[in-house]
Enzyme design. Structure first.
Site, PDB file in Angstrom:
ATOM      1  N   LEU A  84      -6.450 -11.015  28.767  1.00 48.57           N
ATOM      2  CA  LEU A  84      -5.987 -11.996  29.387  1.00 48.57           C
ATOM      3  C   LEU A  84      -3.977 -11.934  29.359  1.00 48.57           C
ATOM      4  CD1 LEU A  84      -6.792 -15.614  27.978  1.00 48.57           C
ATOM      5  CD2 LEU A  84      -7.480 -14.870  30.026  1.00 48.57           C
ATOM      6  N   GLU A 125      -7.351 -25.185  27.977  1.00 47.98           N
ATOM      7  CA  GLU A 125      -8.156 -25.523  27.174  1.00 47.98           C
ATOM      8  C   GLU A 125      -7.583 -24.402  25.666  1.00 47.98           C
ATOM      9  OE1 GLU A 125     -10.665 -22.894  29.684  1.00 47.98           O
ATOM     10  OE2 GLU A 125     -11.613 -21.763  27.402  1.00 47.98           O
ATOM     11  N   GLU A 180     -15.691 -17.468  21.961  1.00 47.07           N
ATOM     12  CA  GLU A 180     -14.394 -16.975  20.061  1.00 47.07           C
ATOM     13  C   GLU A 180     -15.617 -17.210  18.615  1.00 47.07           C
ATOM     14  OE1 GLU A 180     -12.455 -15.815  21.284  1.00 47.07           O
ATOM     15  OE2 GLU A 180     -10.933 -15.063  19.740  1.00 47.07           O
ATOM     16  N   TYR A 185       0.737  -1.191   0.108  1.00 41.58           N
ATOM     17  CA  TYR A 185       0.160  -0.185   0.122  1.00 41.58           C
ATOM     18  C   TYR A 185       0.976   1.529   0.256  1.00 41.58           C
ATOM     19  CZ  TYR A 185      -3.378   3.494   1.299  1.00 41.58           C
ATOM     20  OH  TYR A 185      -3.964   4.707   1.502  1.00 41.58           O
ATOM     21  N   ARG A 238     -16.263  -7.602  21.284  1.00 42.53           N
ATOM     22  CA  ARG A 238     -15.093  -7.075  22.813  1.00 42.53           C
ATOM     23  C   ARG A 238     -14.908  -5.269  22.572  1.00 42.53           C
ATOM     24  NH1 ARG A 238      -9.895  -6.246  24.506  1.00 42.53           N
ATOM     25  NH2 ARG A 238      -9.877  -6.969  26.621  1.00 42.53           N
ATOM     26  N   LYS A 249      -7.330 -21.308  33.603  1.00 42.20           N
ATOM     27  CA  LYS A 249      -8.113 -20.884  34.222  1.00 42.20           C
ATOM     28  C   LYS A 249      -8.707 -21.686  35.916  1.00 42.20           C
ATOM     29  CE  LYS A 249     -10.374 -19.361  30.475  1.00 42.20           C
ATOM     30  NZ  LYS A 249     -11.628 -19.639  29.472  1.00 42.20           N
ATOM     31  N   LYS A 271      -6.938 -22.033  23.563  1.00 47.15           N
ATOM     32  CA  LYS A 271      -6.784 -20.357  22.481  1.00 47.15           C
ATOM     33  C   LYS A 271      -6.429 -19.617  21.467  1.00 47.15           C
ATOM     34  CE  LYS A 271      -5.532 -15.815  24.240  1.00 47.15           C
ATOM     35  NZ  LYS A 271      -5.944 -14.875  22.957  1.00 47.15           N
ATOM     36  N   LYS A 293       1.803 -18.550  25.756  1.00 48.30           N
ATOM     37  CA  LYS A 293       1.410 -18.466  24.388  1.00 48.30           C
ATOM     38  C   LYS A 293       2.290 -19.766  23.308  1.00 48.30           C
ATOM     39  CE  LYS A 293      -0.904 -15.745  22.518  1.00 48.30           C
ATOM     40  NZ  LYS A 293      -0.504 -14.069  22.910  1.00 48.30           N
TER      41      LYS A 293
HETATM   42  S1  IVH Z   1     -10.844 -16.868  28.701  1.00 43.20           S
HETATM   43  C1  IVH Z   1     -11.997 -13.415  31.735  1.00 43.20           C
HETATM   44  N1  IVH Z   1     -10.719 -18.559  26.546  1.00 43.20           N
HETATM   45  O1  IVH Z   1      -8.371 -14.650  24.308  1.00 43.20           O
HETATM   46  C2  IVH Z   1     -11.287 -14.111  30.425  1.00 43.20           C
HETATM   47  N2  IVH Z   1     -10.060 -16.784  26.671  1.00 43.20           N
HETATM   48  O2  IVH Z   1      -6.476 -11.980  25.405  1.00 43.20           O
HETATM   49  C3  IVH Z   1     -11.993 -14.319  29.328  1.00 43.20           C
HETATM   50  N3  IVH Z   1      -9.902 -16.555  23.360  1.00 43.20           N
HETATM   51  O3  IVH Z   1     -10.488 -11.829  24.645  1.00 43.20           O
HETATM   52  C4  IVH Z   1     -11.504 -15.025  28.453  1.00 43.20           C
HETATM   53  N4  IVH Z   1      -9.583 -18.630  23.197  1.00 43.20           N
HETATM   54  O4  IVH Z   1     -11.174 -13.702  22.720  1.00 43.20           O
HETATM   55  C5  IVH Z   1     -10.398 -17.467  27.064  1.00 43.20           C
HETATM   56  N5  IVH Z   1     -10.540 -20.813  26.025  1.00 43.20           N
HETATM   57  C6  IVH Z   1     -10.234 -18.502  25.656  1.00 43.20           C
HETATM   58  C7  IVH Z   1     -10.274 -18.495  24.619  1.00 43.20           C
HETATM   59  C8  IVH Z   1     -10.042 -16.500  25.072  1.00 43.20           C
HETATM   60  C9  IVH Z   1      -9.540 -17.690  22.981  1.00 43.20           C
HETATM   61  C10 IVH Z   1      -8.811 -15.148  23.643  1.00 43.20           C
HETATM   62  C11 IVH Z   1     -10.625 -14.002  24.027  1.00 43.20           C
HETATM   63  C12 IVH Z   1      -9.659 -13.407  24.320  1.00 43.20           C
HETATM   64  C13 IVH Z   1      -8.550 -13.472  24.220  1.00 43.20           C
HETATM   65  C14 IVH Z   1      -7.510 -12.535  25.646  1.00 43.20           C
END
Ligand code: IVH
Length: 704
Positions: free
Chosen positions: A94, A127, A186, A47, A150, A302, A129, A326
């Site tokens: 997170l 679990e 998600e 671009y 969000r 969690k 991400k 990560k």
């Molecule tokens: S828990 C209070 N679980 O990651 C915490 N988030 O970096 C609520 N995400 O905004 C989030 N997989 O969009 C949670 N298994 C998972 C997730 C997840 C993806 C995303 C979510 C969040 C972001 C935070």
């Protein structure tokens, strides 16, 4: 742009005219895709190349500059497509862990915070991400009534009509769901669906998409729900917001309940009893990653017990009870084509590597930070080198090293500039470390004379977490900073724009890139921010070391703009008592105080603040949980606590609206003293401040 495009020097006037018309149309189309659809189809570098070519032709043929030239436009207006939705329970982000030790530390922090017995197990879940975008779905009496993105966590966009067309999202719940249930999870797109969509695009001669995540985000944020319906989106539920009656008391139980109401949940979620078990499941998921139908970028851990989650609470925007572990950063090699110098808000000069576009982990990377001159030296990088780049999550891509055997004969060394790249070319000074040695940071000595620093300050001022002025982004700030008719040189000038424009002959609405609607929208957006909460005002000043958290601490401690301003001026004037009082605030130390003193000691800054304060109304700090018996009180904890850790005590007091201070002063309202309390207890007694023990503290805050 094609590599075969004719060099600008070789263009005839007729060819130049045709080329400018083509570029204007092409850039406008990319702007529309980028700003209007969240779906850029070319890299930033490609671009920029189009823009540069356009400029180069215009410089050679100034008579041919078009009225609609991209060089005269400022970005597309902010999309005003969707209604805003305020989340009743904020949507949090997170914290990240990048290695096993950080996971072990995370579990250790939780144990300490909860004062758990070293042997007591603490159950956690692990679990995947999911790499998509989060969505909050509100159900009332089992029916979907609202879906919101969000956004900034507090306010998102209303995408209800679009969410209804996603097959994975039930419109009506099954089973015995709570009357009010906000389900969070998600939205994502599978690899297969993404590839098929791109194949369809190609067959239709349309541009293809960059990666599944951006495509999913763009698909959900479509104005026309029929377009969303035609895109194969999927959904995993993993969290919740407001719920009238919780159907379970653990994370596992809640997710099972969500599955029972008809939501897809992730089959790789497990319950683990130790950090080792979490790490073992992480390894298992990482092994599985390549075989999964969708992108994941880590594993989320969690605390399973919801009562413990409640006790652990939050730190700014992330829960203490969860973390994202990560996956390691992805790497790629590319060619470094140049090094630019960026000047930040504090005048620090940062070298930025310009790279030939390369895809790393599904994202096109065109630049990377080089931090400072020492880093360039350490890497031994020259312009023209092939370099290894790494990208992890949202962090800025980094250069890991040079591929020595691929250095071209004409590779050129980079000389760090001795003057600021701004038009004033002010000398650059090298910062000293605390020990007096030469540090790595080089700063422009121009301070508020330096246009780059001023522009960066203005950018922070209008940014989302500060004044949050819609429609006043980076490009518009740059525009007003340089505009001769409506100049904005300091924050106060923003609030006089409308009045000045009314008095001008040449109106904003008649300028290139503006119209009556966009000008009126901007003035309205500015007007909407004339009242501002105290903590945002403090943060927006961009004082070094005063981030959001510190701004909030100061706002809570002083309550009103007048009191904060008086204290800041007193500190600048060297008043010791005010300094001590500030020092007693939790998380505030010498660096912050010195920085406040320096900022308010500067006549230019005092004038800027005065001009701003004349334009805006600063709201007194809202007292959170105003009905608790300790709301608004300043509390000091001292001595040993038996039922909770010091951190939990502090978090609890803050949640109830109290301020927690580290030392006792005349401003202290209450001291909670445990066994072994010493000088703080003594000082409280001398000052006649109320002193209670831990049991009395619990009795006092019980029922809140
Ligand atoms: S828990 C209070 N679980 O990651 C915490 N988030 O970096 C609520 N995400 O905004 C989030 N997989 O969009 C949670 N298994 C998972 C997730 C997840 C993806 C995303 C979510 C969040 C972001 C935070």
């Amino acid at each position: 742009m094609t590599d075969t495009a004719k060099p600008v020097d070789a263009l005839s006037p007729a060819e130049a005219e045709a080329e400018l018309a083509r570029l204007a149309a092409e850039i406008a189309e990319h702007d529309r895709r980028y700003h209007g659809e969240d779906a850029p189809t070319i890299s930033d570098a490609a671009y920029d190349a189009l823009q540069r070519r356009n400029l180069a032709i215009e410089q050679r043929f100034p008579d041919l500059v078009r009225a609609d030239s991209p060089s005269r436009r400022i970005g597309a207006p902010v999309s005003e497509k969707f209604d805003k939705v305020r989340h009743r329970v904020p949507m949090l982000s997170l914290d990240n862990a990048f290695d096993a030790q950080e996971v072990i530390d995370f579990v250790g922090r939780i144990r300490r915070f909860l004062k758990l017995d070293p042997q007591a197990p603490v159950a956690m879940t692990a679990e995947p991400k999911i790499d998509g975008l989060s969505l909050s779905l509100r159900y009332e009496d089992g029916r979907l009534v609202q879906a919101a993105t969000r956004g900034d966590g507090a306010v998102g966009e209303n995408v209800t009509a679009n969410a209804r067309s996603v097959a994975d999202i039930p419109n009506v719940l099954t089973g015995d769901a709570p009357q009010v249930l906000e389900v969070r999870g998600e939205v994502y797109m599978t690899h297969a669906d993404f590839l098929a969509l791109n194949a369809r695009q190609e067959a239709a001669g349309k541009p293809t998409y960059v990666n599944p995540r951006n495509t999913a985000a763009g698909s959900l944020r479509q104005l026309d729900p029929a377009v969303t319906a035609a895109r194969p989106l999927k959904f995993f539920a993993y969290a919740w917001g407001e719920v009238s009656a919780l159907p379970a008391d653990t994370q596992m139980g809640m997710v099972a309940a969500l599955a029972g109401y008809g939501f897809p949940t992730n089959p790789l979620m497990r319950r683990c009893e130790s950090a080792e078990a979490l790490l073992a499941h992480y390894a298992a998921i990482e092994t599985e990653r390549g075989r999964l139908a969708y992108d994941i970028d880590g594993v989320v851990y969690k605390v399973d017990d919801l009562a413990l989650q409640e006790r652990l609470g939050y730190v700014s925007r992330s829960p203490r009870w969860a973390i994202a572990h990560k996956f390691p950063a992805e790497k790629a090699t590319t060619v470094l084509t140049g090094i630019d110098i960026q000047v930040g808000r504090t005048g620090a000069l940062t070298p930025v590597a310009r790279l030939e576009p390369v895809t790393v982990g599904g994202v096109v990377v065109t630049n990377a930070t080089l931090h400072n001159a020492e880093e360039i030296e350490r890497l031994g990088v020259m312009i023209g080198d092939t370099v290894t780049v790494q990208r992890a999550g949202d962090v800025i891509p980094q250069i890991l090293g040079v591929v020595a055997e691929r250095r071209p004969a004409d590779a050129a060394p980079f000389r760090f500039p001795e003057t600021c790249p701004c038009e004033l070319a002010t000398p650059v000074v090298r910062e000293e470390t605390a020990g007096g040695a030469a540090g790595v940071v080089r700063r422009c000595s121009g301070e508020f004379a330096c246009p780059f620093q001023r522009i960066e300050h203005l950018r922070l001022f209008v940014s989302r977490r500060a004044f949050d002025i819609e429609g006043l982004g980076d490009k518009q700030i740059e525009f007003f900073f340089r505009d001769p008719d409506l100049p904005v040189k300091g924050p106060g000038d923003i609030f006089t724009l409308a009045a000045r424009d009314a008095g001008n002959v040449k109106k904003l609405k008649d300028k290139e890139g503006w119209g009556s609607v966009s000008a009126a929208n901007l003035f309205a957006a500015i007007e909407a921010r004339r009242s501002i909460p105290l903590h945002r005002m403090i943060y927006a000043l961009g004082i070094r070391h005063v981030g959001e958290r510190t701004a909030l601490t100061l706002a809570r401690a002083y309550g009103t703009w007048q009191d904060f301003h008086d204290a800041a001026l007193a500190v600048a004037g060297g008043e010791q008592t005010v300094r001590e009082e500030m020092d007693a605030l939790e998380d505030i130390g010498d660096a912050v105080i010195e920085s406040l003193a320096r900022y308010f000691g500067e006549p230019h800054n005092r004038k800027l603040v005065e001009e701003l304060a004349e334009q805006v109304t600063v709201l007194d700090q809202e007292k959170p949980a105003g009905d608790s018996p300790v709301a608004g009180k300043t509390v000091v904890f001292t001595g040993a606590l038996e039922q909770m850790s010091r951190d939990e005590a502090k978090a609890m007091a803050e949640k109830l609206g109290a301020k927690v201070a580290g030392s006792v002063s005349a401003r202290t309202d209450l001291v909670v003293a445990g066994p072994g309390a010493g000088s703080k207890l003594k000082k409280a007694q001398e000052l006649g401040i109320e002193v209670i023990d831990e049991a009395a503290w619990f009795a006092r805050v019980a029922g809140t």
